[in-house]
Design a protein around this motif. Structure first.
Motif, short mmCIF file in Angstrom:
data_model
loop_
_atom_site.label_atom_id
_atom_site.label_comp_id
_atom_site.label_asym_id
_atom_site.label_seq_id
_atom_site.Cartn_x
_atom_site.Cartn_y
_atom_site.Cartn_z
N ARG A 103 0.85 -1.24 -0.17
CA ARG A 103 0.28 -0.03 0.16
C ARG A 103 1.09 1.30 -0.02
O ARG A 103 1.78 1.38 0.81
N TRP A 109 -0.21 4.03 -6.76
CA TRP A 109 -1.90 3.48 -6.22
C TRP A 109 -3.00 2.34 -7.48
O TRP A 109 -3.63 0.87 -6.51
N TYR A 159 -1.26 -0.95 -6.76
CA TYR A 159 -1.82 -1.54 -5.55
C TYR A 159 -2.70 -2.08 -5.33
O TYR A 159 -3.65 -3.11 -5.36
#
Ligand SMILES: [Zn+2]
Lengths: 200, 97
Positions: B26, B37, B40
């Motif tokens: 994260r 992001w 993730y």
């Protein structure tokens, strides 16, 4: 410290609690079912690294020395303690007011105390077929070498959480949510019918 | 399938909840790195073999665990408390850094 003024507790089992012998008991009852009606049921939790301090506080307040190891516990009859998760312990007293006895000793730096006396119901199953009946509900090993005297287990029955302490060689104390206690009690009675059971 | 909880011992898989791929990293909450992001949220190794996973013993001690499971055989190769994550462990599935 003044005694707390708590309302008198009613048993959630009341409408389904029928003392006497039931089921297939012509050749004797092989399990005895009862509600222990413990006055105090507490959940104590230590922050990581504070476990030993909490275990020492439990020893000072209750006189019960927790054995080493996951799920270790001890049951003196009047009082009981067992580990149910890393750094977390259930502490039980037949008398009310145990939370007050811990007041001040579990500082915010050490951990937390949650009084579940009104939130849990303790049901006891005892007798030569106690392991047999318990094995119908919970997928854990109830044999004495795998589940020693005094030890605690966290597990569930049909997704309903339960804590179990072995309080005797053929005796278990089951801590269930009060709101599910009557349902669990009825199921336990049904499961005990084949071996013959007595409600006390 | 049995998963051996480091606290509770061997328990049926019904007591556990899958918490997702243990390889995800994260980004910091304030990160503006959209690629990080995106990785993730979406990128998965999806290996046919040993896989780093996070499970919770939700029907037992409620601890979060890092588990290495073989996705072909369902063999559980290792279990440990999740504190520290898969990155910190020697039990990590090979070749999946
Ligand atoms: Zn566990």
């Amino acid at each position: 410290m003044a005694e707390p003024h708590l309302p008198e507790r009613q048993s959630p089992l009341e409408p389904e609690h029928h003392p006497g012998s039931h089921g297939n008991f012509e050749h004797g009852v092989d399990v005895i079912l009862s509600e222990t009606r413990a006055g105090s049921i507490l959940q104590l939790a230590a922050w990581p690294g504070e476990e030993k301090r909490l275990i020492e506080i439990i020893r000072k307040v209750t006189g019960l020395a927790l054995p080493d190891g996951a799920g270790g516990g001890v049951n003196s009859g009047a009082r009981a303690v067992f580990g149910f998760a890393p750094g977390k312990f259930t502490v039980v007293d037949e008398a009310e007011g145990l939370a007050q006895a811990f007041a001040g000793s579990i500082t915010p730096a050490i951990g937390t105390l949650t009084d579940l006396s009104h939130g849990r119901t303790a049901i006891r199953i005892a007798g030569p077929k106690a392991e047999w009946v318990m094995a119908k509900f919970f997928a854990i090993d109830f044999a004495l070498p795998a589940f020693p005297l005094g030890a605690g287990r966290s597990t569930n029955h049909h997704d309903i959480f339960a804590q179990i302490q072995r309080s005797g060689a053929d005796q278990f104390d089951i801590y269930v949510f009060r709101s599910f206690a009557r349902s669990f009690w009825k199921a336990l009675c049904h499961a005990s019918e084949e071996v013959g059971y007595e409600v006390q | 399938m049995l998963i051996t909880c480091p606290y509770c011992g061997p328990r049926d898989v019904i007591e556990f909840t899958y918490q997702g791929d243990g390889n995800r990293e994260r980004p910091q909450p304030a990160s503006q790195d959209l690629d990080a992001w995106n990785a993730y949220v979406y990128d998965r190794l999806n290996p046919a073999g040993d896989h780093n996973e996070i499970w919770q013993h939700s029907g037992g001690c409620r601890a979060h665990l890092r588990v290495v499971r073989n996705t072909i055989t369902h063999e559980i190769l290792s279990t440990a408390f999740a504190r520290g994550g898969h990155k910190s462990t020697e039990n990590r599935a090979e070749g999946r850094s």
